[in-house]
Each structure stands twice: as structure tokens, then as C-alpha cells.
Scaffold this motif. Structure first.
Motif, short mmCIF file in Angstrom:
data_model
loop_
_atom_site.label_atom_id
_atom_site.label_comp_id
_atom_site.label_asym_id
_atom_site.label_seq_id
_atom_site.Cartn_x
_atom_site.Cartn_y
_atom_site.Cartn_z
N GLY A 77 -20.59 36.06 49.82
CA GLY A 77 -20.89 34.79 50.48
C GLY A 77 -21.44 33.73 49.56
O GLY A 77 -21.95 32.70 50.01
N LYS A 78 -21.32 33.97 48.24
CA LYS A 78 -21.84 33.04 47.25
C LYS A 78 -20.73 32.67 46.28
O LYS A 78 -19.82 33.48 46.04
CB LYS A 78 -23.01 33.68 46.47
CG LYS A 78 -24.18 34.12 47.33
CD LYS A 78 -25.17 34.94 46.52
CE LYS A 78 -26.32 35.44 47.40
NZ LYS A 78 -27.24 36.33 46.65
N THR B 200 -21.22 33.05 54.18
CA THR B 200 -22.26 32.21 53.57
C THR B 200 -23.53 32.22 54.40
O THR B 200 -24.61 31.91 53.90
CB THR B 200 -21.76 30.77 53.42
OG1 THR B 200 -21.34 30.28 54.70
CG2 THR B 200 -20.59 30.69 52.43
#
Length: 892
Positions: free
Chosen positions: A322-323, A560
Motif C-alpha cells: 500500500g506504499k 493505502t
């Protein structure tokens, strides 16, 4: 389609999903100019050798243009009525599970949706599976176990953010060339970016590797379990993230530590030098922005799902998801494997990422479709499906856009199953495939350049594939054929489609149907696209799902918000233990066979085999072996080897590679019974499958390798195509100006001249002949109307005069100079021989390159490109170009 109008469409090959700008320059002659679409975010204008040659595959040569029943042309209404009546009869007599569909990642999403709806909603069986089972199902199962859904978290944009890229079981350079070139360009701009390649073989991908881990076949779970144990012991676990957003960490770490065992012996168990292993652990531990990309070397395994989860476990434990630049990223094999997953094309799934075994999902889909019923149990997965056909449990099978007699494991059993099946229906654009030969009913499908619909690539990006040319003959879209059968079965109201946009709107609407907090939020949601009218659908630009009111322009990266699609919203780490491949090596079968793709071919060559230049780099099936392993078995480079397993045999050309481990052999998957006499490696591959995903073990088959006892070798060049002769080894290779046939057999003809002439069926003309009976050498040239019509060289050894110059003479006038040189196989002008083609994009041969290097003192790949253009398009040949430069080497 107006001539000279640029049509933006999508490539038909791998899961990269490259955009193409196509221009029809002559509609009547079906001439299409292909360029990369510089606006498409998957490739920004770059194309590989396969994609750039798509314009060479749209001719009508070999096309299936009318429906047939038992070999007789019929009207579409006759064919669809026959299929419908047979389906109803079989269902009434044996139940719905006696019917099956086997579909393909070559279908468009709209085709997939209609096939899934007809089978699961109206025929009443879940027996629809796809050849994506052979490439992506372990990745799907791994994502679902970890995230609660088949959610690919990353985007190609993450490449630019990553500081460590780990490529696992992926020859990206050859299988996803545009992704590889993108990574290569980023690495050139970011010297601190590190690339780790984890693969038993050394492949072209190693050109960009800072570190290669040549693990033992099947050792991925052990490696990543060891990494997880190291991360825990080094304090690299993100405890805040895992406490708030994950479950299962403690059990997964405990299992990983137990699996790793003694650190001192770990490197030996994996087959990796200890210093390399520790470097990998150090880099992964220290690098927050780590992107792990994995493909068939992970998925195609009897432990494929566990391998995927072992990778995902390490990312979840460190919070690397999510990064930007941090994710476990599965690289999809086929152009629309992802779209098939979205539409429920797998036997254990429903449309819109809903689960067949979930009663609420079944009820929801049934209500949305207005279907009579939805089956409550998963259907048969690919290998089991064809076993059921063989056993007579499945009485009718409809195969669409795929060639399982070649591509499935234990392929001879698949062929035998179809030979005795009551009803085999095959939809394909090509009339002569191994599978089409067994069809009772043949349906003419549209091919690339005629189809109209959508596909989804590896990064969840939906793109339009647009038609450029009118449907030839009676060919029709797959969704149209399915709907016609549905209507003939009495389901006209539910299948009243007359445009793919209608199907797409329904597909999009189902994705959003009761997809909310109250009913449960699902990952796949393109509900905002359900309102597109036909014009807007035709103009649809590439977009990544989900596409919702909150993300109207699509979604680049998932998770995210650290929320997953499990009941509690937390990701799952899965406790794992290494399992050896199902079928162990033995004294009878002591080698590991690994199969896969090569640079310039696609699957069973139904499309890519139509392009002569794609066959000039590698034209024959080969068995890649370490030189020491081959020599110990009495094998010579360029000779023939017979590979045999408990399931079947194949014969291939021996190719040496020091990048191959001793004890291993690699053979490509592409050659068929149509194009070769003994090159179907699927006949050798074992049918073991992953217990969770059902994906076959294509990377680990125990085999024996022995020298093929050829009494003679040879090749024949012909302007006209010929039937393969009745010899043990025969391969047909398409040329720009004719065909080449590579041959070998274990006994010699009684009459060489008579045998060759009878096979050739050459019209009357002059025959040049050279024979040395004592040495077993026989050479012939046939000249008709003063031009070279055919040429044949036979001898006792595999080493014969080079082909490149001789095949360039086919169809050309034979003057006095070339007449004298023909049977010697040596041109009077050495520079006339370009050698084996290295750069397929521009047709540049090895001898041309080496002469230029020597004559012009070329020192690197860039200088070769400036001089000859080689390596300046897709770049896939650059590793081979490097090897031709003195003192140039690829990093280990």
C-alpha cells in the motif's frame, strides 16, 4: 474502418497490456501498420518483437471461416441449434456437470462474462475453467488467502519508486519485455536501485541483476520462510502495522523458523552460496521500498500458492504494502487473464470477484442475472476437467481460443480424452490446430484486429481492444456465439446482446451491485463505468480498477488505507512449511525438466507462428542443458536428445548453457503436433497440481535424457508448404519466401532421391544432385522456371551447411555462379550469409553483427544499434548482442 485512420488498441500477447496505434493501410489486402501507442501508460510507445509484428498475423491464411459439423460447412443457425439441443439432451440424461467449457486468457472480458453467465447461471454447472489456471491461479489463491480477495496491490508506477526489486521465477526480459526495459531504464537513472533475480536458471533477465540466487527447483517457500525468520530476529517486523492490520504473524514466524532450521545448512539446502544468501537478507531487511515481482516460476508448482504466500508474508510482516515502491506484485501471463478473473472465468469463482462457495454471493449473482440456479460447489479445474472427459463423466466440452492438446500437462492423455468425448466443440480463428483436429463442431472466431471489447493487464488496467478489420467470412465474436447458443436453449431474454458495450455495462453494474458496507465491500468495482453509452465505451481510455465515485479516474495502488477484504479487515499471514515437489527424481528419471516461454513466440504459436521473422531467432524446440550434464550423457550441442517421463516423450535440439544447473533441463512450451513431429513438451510434463489452486507443476517434471539415435539429419527448403513427413523428428519453420523443414530419423530411406522427390511433390523441372554414398551425404536442388523451388541437404551428422544464405535464395533466379555454389552450401560472397537472426525486430543476423564489430571496431550494444539498428526497438536481444562483443560480459 477507414484506411489510414489510426486505431488505438491493445496487444494480444502477454499481461503487460501494451497499447498499440494501428493503421489499416490497405483494407482489401489486410495490410496493417503497427506502432506503439505513446499515450498508453503500460508501454508509452514501446513494443516487443511479438507486439510489433502483429500486423503480420492478420492475413486470412489458415483461417476457420465457416462453422462446420463433422467436417461439413453449415450455417451458424444450424451449428448453434445443434449445440443447444445436444447440451439439453446431455443435461437431461446426465445432469449439468456432464457439460464443460474450457476458455482462455485470449478471450476478451465480454466473452468471458457471457461464457461464465451461460454455464454457471443457466446450464447450471460450475464446470467452466480457463487456461489461466495454468499460469495465474496460484497467484490468485495466494492473494485471496492473504487479502480476502484477488487484489493485485501494485502498479507499474511503483517501479520508479522502488529501491530494491526482487524478481522471482520470472524471465522478465523474454516473457514481459516492456516491463523489463522499463526497469532497465529506471536502473540506469537510479544507480542505487538494486535488482535481485531468484531463478534456478541464468536467463536474459540477469543482464540487470546485481544479485542472482540460483535456488534449487521448488525451494521458494524455504527461501522466503528463512527470510521471514531473519526479519523477525533482526527486529525488522513492523509491529505497529502487523498489530493493527494483520493476523497470524506469530504462527507464521514460528513456522518459518522451524522450516529454516539450522542456519549453517540453509545455504546448502537452497543451493545458494552463503554470501549471496546473506546479502539478500541484508538488502531486504534494510530496504523499505521493496517490490517483489513473481511469475510462472512461482505459480506453476505443486506448492505455488504457498510460494505466493511466503512472499506476501514477508511484505505484510514489514508493512511493505500500500506504499509507493513496496508490494508483492504478480506479473500476469496472458493479455486478459486478469479480465477472466474479474468475470469469474475460474471454476471456483463467480463474476465480479464473488465466491462460488459463499451462499450470499451465489444468491446475489443469481438474483442479478435472473438465473434459474447457481451451482453450490466449485467446478472441475483444468487438469481434473480433462481427466473427467477421459473418464466419460464430462460428455460435452466447448473449448474456446486455446489449444489444450499442446498446453496442458500429460497432453497425450488430453488428446485421448477428446478423441473419445461425445461432443467436442472448438471455437478458434485458425482451422488447423492440434485441438481443432479433434472437434466435432468447429466455430469460426474473430482474431486480433477483428475483436472488439476490453482486456485487463497485470496492474488492473482495463484497456480497449478495438477491431481494425471487418469479420472475415462467417467468423463471429465469441460472446455472439455463446449468446446464440443460449438463445437456442431458451434463454433469449438474458442473452439479448447485440454489442459488446451492453455486456460491459452489465459486467460493470454487477461489480457495484450490493457492493457496500452493509452487504460487504468487494475489491473489484467498476460501477462508475456502467453508465457508459456505446460512444463512450468505444472511446474508453485505459483505467485501473476500482473505478468508483471516490476514484472516478481509477486507482493506482491498493491498500493505502491498510484495510483488506477479509471479514475483520485484516490481512492474513499464513503459516507455511516447505514441501518438496510432488514427483521426486529417481534413478530412471534423474533430471528436472522446466518448461516456459521464449523471447519471440507465444503459447502454441497459433498467432506468432504466422510471422516468419519471429521464427528466425529460435526455429526449433530445444533442450537447454549445462554442457557438463549434456556431455556426461553423450550429447553434443546441436544434436538431438530424447526426453522421457512417466507420461510421455519429446525430441529436441540440444542447446548448451552454463547458466543452466547440472541436473536440470529446460524446454520451451510452444511447439505443436501441427508444426513438429515430436516437439510437444506438454506430453512429457507431469500432471501434479497445487492442492489449493489446481495449477500444474510445469517447472518440475522428473525426466530421463538420452541421445536420439539418428541415422541421418537433414533439412529441406521449399517455396510451398508441405505435410510433415513420417520421420521421428520433423519441424516446420515458416520463412518469408517459403518453408524450412528440419528432419532426422533412425533409419535411412532405400531410395533417397525417390523419397525426397515424392515428399516434395515438385513440379517438373531441373534437378541438381550431389551424392556421396560412402559418407551418407545427399544434396538436391530443384529448379523450376529458372528459379530455385526447393533444396534438400541430408547427412549422417547434425552439423550441416548453414541455412540462412541458402533459404534466402528460394524463389530467386539461379545463375551460373549460384548454381555452382548451391550444393556446396557456401556463398561465393561470404557477406551474403547473414547468419542466425539475433534481432527479430529488424532481422539482423549474427554474422552481420560479428562482421560489423570486427570491421568497425564496435565496442558496445549502443554502437551496434547505431550501426545496424539491432537492439534499438524492444531491446530483448541486447543480452545476446553483449555476448558477441569481445571482453563484454553480463553480470553474474
Amino acid at each position: 474502418m477507414l484506411a489510414d485512420a489510426v486505431v488505438k488498441t491493445t496487444c494480444a500477447y502477454c499481461g503487460v497490456g501494451c497499447g498499440i496505434a494501428a493503421t489499416v493501410t490497405d483494407a482489401a489486402a489486410r495490410v496493417v501498420d503497427i506502432k506503439g501507442d505513446i499515450t498508453h501508460p503500460a508501454n508509452f510507445g514501446r513494443l516487443c518483437s511479438k507486439g510489433s509484428s502483429l500486423g503480420e498475423t492478420v492475413s486470412l491464411e489458415g483461417r476457420q471461416l465457416v462453422p462446420e459439423i463433422n467436417g461439413q460447412p453449415v450455417a451458424w443457425a444450424t451449428a448453434t441449434t445443434k449445440i443447444a439441443s445436444e447440451f439439453k439432451r446431455i443435461r437431461d440424461q446426465h445432469g449439468p456437470d456432464a457439460i464443460a467449457f474450457y476458455v482462455s486468457g485470449q478471450l476478451l472480458t465480454e466473452d468471458y462474462y457471457v461464457a461464465n453467465k451461460l454455464m454457471k447461471g443457466f446450464i447450471g454447472s460450475a464446470n467452466i475453467d480457463t487456461n489461466s489456471r495454468l499460469c495465474m491461479s496460484s497467484a490468485v489463491a495466494g492473494y485471496k488467502r492473504a487479502f480476502g480477495a484477488d487484489s493485485v496491490p501494485a502498479s507499474y508506477e511503483d517501479f520508479a519508486h522502488a529501491e530494491l526489486m526482487v524478481l522471482v521465477g520470472s524471465n522478465t526480459a523474454w516473457c514481459h519485455p516492456i516491463i523489463f526495459q522499463r526497469i532497465k531504464a529506471i536502473k540506469a537513472e537510479k544507480p542505487n536501485l538494486k535488482v535481485v533475480v531468484i531463478d534456478p536458471r541464468e536467463t536474459a533477465t540477469h543482464e540487470i541483476a546485481d544479485l542472482h540466487l540460483p535456488i534449487k527447483s521448488g525451494g521458494d517457500v524455504l527461501l522466503f520462510n528463512a527470510l521471514l525468520a531473519e526479519l523477525a530476529e533482526r527486529g525488522a517486523v513492523d509491529t505497529l502495522f502487523t498489530a493493527a492490520h494483520c493476523t497470524g504473524l506469530e504462527a507464521a514466524v514460528a513456522s518459518a523458523k522451524a522450516d529454516r532450521g539450522d542456519r549453517a545448512t540453509l545455504a546448502a539446502r537452497l543451493g545458494i552460496p552463503a554470501d549471496r544468501l546473506h546479502t539478500f537478507f541484508d538488502w531486504f531487511t534494510a530496504t523499505e521500498r521493496t517490490l517483489t515481482m513473481y511469475s510462472m516460476g512461482v505459480n506453476q508448482s505443486s506448492a505455488g500458492t504457498d510460494k505466493a504466500n511466503a512472499i506476501i508474508n514477508c511484505h505484510l510482516a514489514t508493512g511493505r504494502i500500500g506504499k509507493p515502491g513496496a508490494a508483492p506484485f504478480s506479473l500476469t501471463g496472458q493479455p486478459n487473464a486478469m479480465g477472466g478473473r474479474e468475470a469469474g472465468g475460474l471454476a471456483n469463482m463467480l463474476a465480479a470477484h464473488m465466491d462460488l462457495e459463499n451462499p450470499a454471493h451465489r444468491e446475489r449473482v443469481q438474483r442479478f442475472w435472473g438465473a434459474p440456479s447457481i451451482p453450490q460447489q466449485p467446478g472441475l479445474k483444468a487438469v481434473d476437467l480433462f481427466d473427467a472427459v477421459h473418464e466419460g463423466k464430462v460428455k460435452a466440452v466447448w473449448i474456446m481460443a486455446t489449444n489444450p492438446v499442446v498446453s496442458l500437462p500429460n497432453a497425450d492423455r488430453v488428446r485421448a480424452a477428446l478423441e473419445k468425448c461425445e461432443l467436442v466443440i472448438v471455437s478458434d480463428c485458425i482451422a488447423d490446430t492440434d485441438t481443432m483436429r479433434l472437434a466435432h463442431i468447429k466455430l469460426p472466431a474473430l482474431g486480433w484486429g477483428e475483436k472488439d471489447g476490453t482486456v485487463t493487464n497485470s496492474e488492473r488496467r482495463i484497456s480497449r481492444q478495438r477491431g481494425l478489420l471487418p469479420p472475415p467470412g462467417e467468423a463471429r465474436p465469441d460472446w455472439w456465439a455463446l449468446a446464440a447458443v443460449a438463445k437456442a436453449m431458451g434463454y433469449a431474454e438474458a442473452f439479448a446482446y447485440d454489442h459488446p458495450a451492453q455486456i460491459f455495462r452489465e459486467h460493470a453494474a454487477l461489480s457495484a451491485f450490493e457492493n457496500n458496507a452493509e452487504s460487504g465491500i468487494r475489491d473489484f468495482n467498476i460501477g462508475l463505468l456502467a453508465q457508459l453509452d456505446n460512444r463512450e465505451y468505444n472511446a474508453l481510455k485505459p483505467v485501473q480498477w476500482p473505478v468508483t465515485p471516490d476514484a472516478p479516474l481509477g486507482t493506482e495502488r491498493l491498500f493505502t488505507d491498510n484495510r483488506f477484504y477479509t471479514p475483520d479487515g485484516k490481512a492474513r499471514l499464513v503459516p507455511l512449511a516447505y514441501r518438496a515437489p510432488v514427483n521426486a527424481l529417481s534413478a530412471d528419471y534423474p533430471l528436472v525438466l522446466n518448461t516456459g516461454r521464449i523471447r519471440d513466440q507465444w503459447h502454441t504459436m497459433t498467432r506468432s507462428g504466422l510471422t516468419p521473422r519471429l521464427l528466425q531467432h529460435i526455429g526449433e524446440p530445444f533442450a537447454e542443458m549445462h554442457p557438463d550434464e549434456a556431455k556426461n550423457r553423450g550429447l553434443t550441442e546441436g544434436g538431438l536428445v530424447r526426453l522421457s517421463s512417466r507420461w510421455g516423450k519429446a525430441v529436441a535440439r540440444v542447446q548448451f548453457s552454463t547458466g543452466q544447473q547440472p541436473g536440470h533441463v529446460f524446454m520451451p512450451m510452444h511447439w505443436t503436433g501441427v508444426l513438429s513431429r515430436s516437439g510437444r513438451v506438454g506430453a512429457v510434463v507431469n500432471p501434479a497440481v497445487d492442492p489449493v489452486s489446481g495449477q500444474p507443476e510445469n517447472k518440475h517434471t522428473p525426466v530421463a535424457a538420452e541421445r536420439y539415435p539418428a541415422a541421418w539429419h537433414g533439412y529441406l527448403l521449399s517455396r510451398a508448404p508441405l505435410a510433415l513427413p513420417a520421420v521421428d523428428y520433423a519441424v516446420a519453420i515458416r520463412l518469408d519466401n517459403g518453408w524450412r523443414y528440419e528432419l532426422a530419423n533412425d533409419h535411412v530411406p532405400d531410395d533417397w532421391t525417390g523419397w525426397a522427390t515424392a515428399w516434395l511433390q515438385q513440379p517438373e523441372g531441373e534437378v541438381l544432385e550431389y551424392q556421396d554414398v560412402t559418407r551418407g551425404i545427399h544434396r538436391y536442388a530443384w529448379i523450376a522456371d529458372s528459379v530455385l523451388a526447393a533444396l534438400a541437404f541430408f547427412g549422417p551428422e547434425a552439423e550441416l551447411p548453414p541455412r540462412a544464405w541458402l533459404q534466402s535464395l528460394l524463389g530467386k533466379p539461379v545463375d551460373a555462379l549460384s548454381r555452382r555454389a548451391l550444393l556446396s552450401g557456401k556463398p561465393a560472397d561470404p557477406e551474403a550469409d547473414v547468419g542466425r537472426i539475433i534481432c527479430a525486430c529488424f532481422g539482423v543476423g549474427e554474422k552481420t553483427i560479428t562482421r560489423a564489430i570486427g570491421q568497425q571496431n564496435l565496442k558496445n550494444v549502443a554502437e551496434i544499434g547505431k550501426c545496424l539498428k539491432a537492439g534499438t526497438n524492444c531491446g530483448s536481444c541486447q543480452p545476446e548482442l553483449k555476448k558477441l562483443i569481445p571482453c563484454e560480459a553480463i553480470p553474474a
